[in-house]
Design a protein around this motif. Structure first.
Motif, PDB file in Angstrom:
ATOM      1  N   HIS A  89       0.825  -1.208   0.000  1.00  0.00           N
ATOM      2  CA  HIS A  89       0.000   0.000   0.000  1.00  0.00           C
ATOM      3  C   HIS A  89       0.863   1.264   0.000  1.00  0.00           C
ATOM      4  CE1 HIS A  89      -4.066  -1.566   0.175  1.00  0.00           C
ATOM      5  NE2 HIS A  89      -3.609  -2.532   0.961  1.00  0.00           N
ATOM      6  N   PHE A  90       2.021   1.182   0.689  1.00  0.00           N
ATOM      7  CA  PHE A  90       2.916   2.338   0.683  1.00  0.00           C
ATOM      8  C   PHE A  90       3.426   2.633  -0.724  1.00  0.00           C
ATOM      9  CE2 PHE A  90       5.784   5.404   2.288  1.00  0.00           C
ATOM     10  CZ  PHE A  90       6.934   5.289   1.552  1.00  0.00           C
ATOM     11  N   LEU A  91       3.831   1.596  -1.443  1.00  0.00           N
ATOM     12  CA  LEU A  91       4.351   1.796  -2.794  1.00  0.00           C
ATOM     13  C   LEU A  91       3.264   2.273  -3.742  1.00  0.00           C
ATOM     14  CD1 LEU A  91       6.679  -1.310  -3.031  1.00  0.00           C
ATOM     15  CD2 LEU A  91       7.375   1.076  -2.828  1.00  0.00           C
ATOM     16  N   ILE A  92       2.041   1.740  -3.572  1.00  0.00           N
ATOM     17  CA  ILE A  92       0.935   2.213  -4.407  1.00  0.00           C
ATOM     18  C   ILE A  92       0.684   3.684  -4.148  1.00  0.00           C
ATOM     19  CG2 ILE A  92      -1.568   2.038  -4.752  1.00  0.00           C
ATOM     20  CD1 ILE A  92      -1.290  -0.981  -4.315  1.00  0.00           C
ATOM     21  N   PHE A  93       0.729   4.058  -2.868  1.00  0.00           N
ATOM     22  CA  PHE A  93       0.499   5.459  -2.524  1.00  0.00           C
ATOM     23  C   PHE A  93       1.571   6.360  -3.141  1.00  0.00           C
ATOM     24  CE2 PHE A  93       1.215   9.130   0.198  1.00  0.00           C
ATOM     25  CZ  PHE A  93      -0.049   9.676   0.232  1.00  0.00           C
ATOM     26  N   ALA A 134      10.532  -0.322  10.599  1.00  0.00           N
ATOM     27  CA  ALA A 134      10.780   1.112  10.759  1.00  0.00           C
ATOM     28  C   ALA A 134      12.058   1.526  10.047  1.00  0.00           C
ATOM     29  CB  ALA A 134      10.852   1.457  12.250  1.00  0.00           C
ATOM     30  N   GLU A 135      13.080   0.690  10.162  1.00  0.00           N
ATOM     31  CA  GLU A 135      14.357   0.989   9.491  1.00  0.00           C
ATOM     32  C   GLU A 135      14.171   1.083   7.981  1.00  0.00           C
ATOM     33  OE1 GLU A 135      18.464   1.599   8.843  1.00  0.00           O
ATOM     34  OE2 GLU A 135      17.262   1.747  10.679  1.00  0.00           O
ATOM     35  N   LYS A 136      13.412   0.144   7.424  1.00  0.00           N
ATOM     36  CA  LYS A 136      13.179   0.183   5.984  1.00  0.00           C
ATOM     37  C   LYS A 136      12.434   1.442   5.572  1.00  0.00           C
ATOM     38  CE  LYS A 136      13.140  -4.822   5.200  1.00  0.00           C
ATOM     39  NZ  LYS A 136      12.323  -5.986   4.780  1.00  0.00           N
ATOM     40  N   GLY A 139      13.612   4.453   3.176  1.00  0.00           N
ATOM     41  CA  GLY A 139      12.764   4.856   2.054  1.00  0.00           C
ATOM     42  C   GLY A 139      12.470   6.341   2.045  1.00  0.00           C
ATOM     43  N   THR A 140      12.393   6.956   3.216  1.00  0.00           N
ATOM     44  CA  THR A 140      12.157   8.402   3.291  1.00  0.00           C
ATOM     45  C   THR A 140      13.393   9.172   2.855  1.00  0.00           C
ATOM     46  OG1 THR A 140      10.618   7.995   5.122  1.00  0.00           O
ATOM     47  CG2 THR A 140      11.320  10.256   4.765  1.00  0.00           C
ATOM     48  N   TYR A 141      14.578   8.696   3.225  1.00  0.00           N
ATOM     49  CA  TYR A 141      15.803   9.295   2.693  1.00  0.00           C
ATOM     50  C   TYR A 141      15.856   9.151   1.172  1.00  0.00           C
ATOM     51  CZ  TYR A 141      18.243  10.029   7.175  1.00  0.00           C
ATOM     52  OH  TYR A 141      18.632  10.476   8.407  1.00  0.00           O
TER      53      TYR A 141
END
Length: 577
Positions: free
Chosen positions: A7-11, A43-45, A49-51
């Motif tokens: 869902h994160f990647l779709i978003f 959380a680490e992943k 991903g935010t970086y």
């Protein structure tokens, strides 16, 4: 975990392809539903991903080469007139709300915000379930709020009137609220919760959080708030100027002592043919097909920028630009009378080589030839840079940004070729260097009439460039490539008054950070954009499309994407000028 990541990647994908409903309505708490199992590993992943959101595509490049460089007096769009013509709107200070660069910048930056908020939601859920300790959560959220502050700061710089979105948002807030306090709070949280050393290579820490909070204050001209932060960094922080200016733009010195914060890249790391982990934001900004770089001829330094590096007999910057075109830095055969005057590069000169360029014998700041690739000047170990390497000299001139280039010996290490021949580089994108910290502190000192402190800080930035071993050499490795001359203000009477001192600080910032995407935003924050840019276009820039262009008094910000305004149904208001 797989359900959440899907869902994160779709978003993220929905935002990147401009599905503006997802872009405006950001119910990120939906990413922390019962089917998510929070953990430190997850959380680490998500933090990583935010970086990764910092590695933006070229329309929203981290280097700000379009919005901050081409929009100013330091660079032309380059290439050919019709290629990526949307960028020309930035050059002439008339950007439309439907410009795709505007839309993609908005999308990319809010994607970064979305990633940060999604990750914060997961960390908070992990904290509640005790899957993540308070200590680990504080560090994770400290990094994430640093990044959220960064993305919002870029939005604020670009569009001014933007909504602030945090992890609790369930609907789009209006854009009529000042978000500076929210940005400040994000960076302050990072300061309070991060260690002095980064958790990961090139990551956020207490010191670069202080630098960003200081920068936020500088963009509000809030000198009293910025001063103690900058002084603390200078007195107690881990940063130092590199011995040589050009080391800041050499991949072998990525994340060096002068790097306060930079976007880090990787190539040849198994990411695949797309090379998603390299610098795709600047993939167009290299000399063209006849050169060793092959593509694509954009982001060319302006004549005005090159002329800014002329120095007087004492090695100090000239106080005013030359009024006579004959006094500018030479770049074509003086006998060539085609075009507006001998400085113009006519189209038929495209086959010319270095022999048509007379040697410039006047004094030059040595940073010029580490910043700008000039015809007749050696380009590392590749021999002299040649006019034939410019894609269309009549359109963009003969120069390129040397800060983006690398030696032949480093070809296999510093870059890879993209799928259509573009360059994907590993040279970091500097976002704050320690030299900028010193010059911001000098600016504050001038505002307080503390000219002695300002003098010392400006000269501290200049001093490393006085050493001839740091100058570009001819191909023999011994002879200076040009008549370099740079002096210290302290050796030439110092700063006689505050006006002189502030002009010196502004000039030094320009010379030090040229072709790093700073110039437009720096002029806007200082309130001198119209004065400087009208002066720029009033001088002959040998680009016909700049003739008669003036900077609108209120055009220091860009329009909000029209699709956003339309879909917001009155919640998001368009910027007015």
């Amino acid at each position: 975990m797989k359900h959440l990541l899907k869902h994160f990647l779709i978003f993220a994908l929905a935002i990147s392809i401009c599905s503006c409903e997802e872009e405006l309505d950001i119910p990120l708490s939906s990413l922390t539903t019962d089917d998510v199992v929070p953990s430190v590993a997850l959380a680490e992943k998500l933090v990583v991903g935010t970086y990764a959101g910092l590695e933006m595509q070229r329309e929203a490049a981290a280097s700000n080469w379009t919005f901050g460089g081409v929009a100013s007096d330091e660079a032309y769009k380059g290439s050919t007139p019709g290629d990526q013509s949307d960028i020309t709107q930035m050059e002439i200070f008339n950007v439309a709300a439907d410009n795709p660069y505007v839309r993609l910048r908005w999308n990319n930056l809010y994607e970064g915000v979305a990633r940060a908020n999604a990750a914060i939601g997961v960390v908070n859920s992990g904290l509640e379930s005790e899957a993540i300790s308070q200590e680990a959560a504080n560090i994770f959220i400290g990094e994430l709020r640093f990044l959220r502050g960064f993305y919002h700061f870029q939005l604020k710089m670009t569009f001014s009137n933007v909504p602030y979105i945090d992890e609790t948002a369930t609907e789009t807030p209006p854009n009529n609220t000042d978000i500076w306090p929210n940005i400040e709070a994000d960076f302050q949280f990072a300061i309070d919760n991060l260690d002095t050393e980064s958790e990961r290579y090139g990551g956020a820490n207490q010191w670069n959080s202080k630098a960003y909070l200081a920068k936020v204050h500088m963009y509000q001209l809030d000198y009293p708030a910025a001063k103690p932060l900058l002084q603390d960094i200078i007195d107690n922080g881990p940063y130092a100027l590199m011995p040589s200016f050009h080391q800041n733009f050499n991949y072998a010195f990525n994340n060096n002592s002068e790097t306060v914060f930079a976007v880090q890249y990787a190539v040849n790391d198994g990411a695949g043919a797309s090379q998603d982990n390299g610098n795709q934001g600047d993939e167009l900004n290299y000399p063209h097909s006849a050169s060793p770089f092959g593509c694509c001829g954009f982001y060319q330094p302006s004549h005005d920028l090159v002329n800014a590096y002329l120095t007087d007999a004492n090695g100090l910057p000239l106080t005013t630009p030359p009024s006579d075109p004959a006094d500018y830095v030479a770049n074509v055969d003086p006998s060539d009378t085609v075009g507006e005057n001998p400085r113009n590069i006519p189209a038929e000169d495209g086959e010319a080589g270095t022999s048509t360029f007379p040697e410039e014998t006047r004094n030059l700041d040595p940073r010029l030839d580490w910043t700008v690739a000039r015809t007749g000047i050696p380009l590392f170990d590749r021999g002299d840079f040649m006019l034939t390497w410019a894609r269309d000299p009549a359109a963009g001139g003969p120069y390129y940004s040397k800060k983006l280039l690398w030696s032949e010996a480093d070809d296999g290490l510093a870059r890879v070729a993209g799928g259509w021949g573009q360059n994907i580089s590993v040279i970091q994108t500097n976002l704050i260097r320690f030299s900028e910290v010193l010059l911001w502190r000098a600016e504050i000192a001038v505002s307080e009439s503390d000219l002695g402190t300002a003098l010392g800080l400006v000269d501290r930035v200049r001093e490393r460039n006085v050493d001839p071993t740091n100058w570009v050499k001819e191909n023999d490795g011994i002879t200076n490539a040009a008549n370099y001359a740079i002096g210290l203000y302290a050796d030439n009477g110092g700063f006689p008054d505050a006006t002189f001192a502030m002009n010196a600080v502004v000039m030094e910032y320009r010379l030090e950070t040229a072709m790093e995407g700073r110039r437009f935003f720096d002029l806007v924050r200082r309130g001198i954009a119209k004065e400087v840019l009208d002066g720029y276009t009033s001088r002959n820039q040998f680009r016909s499309y700049l003739n008669g262009v003036t900077f609108p008094p209120t055009r220091g910000i860009y329009p909000i994407p029209q699709e956003v305004v339309d879909l917001a149904a009155g919640v998001i208001q368009q910027n007015t000028y």
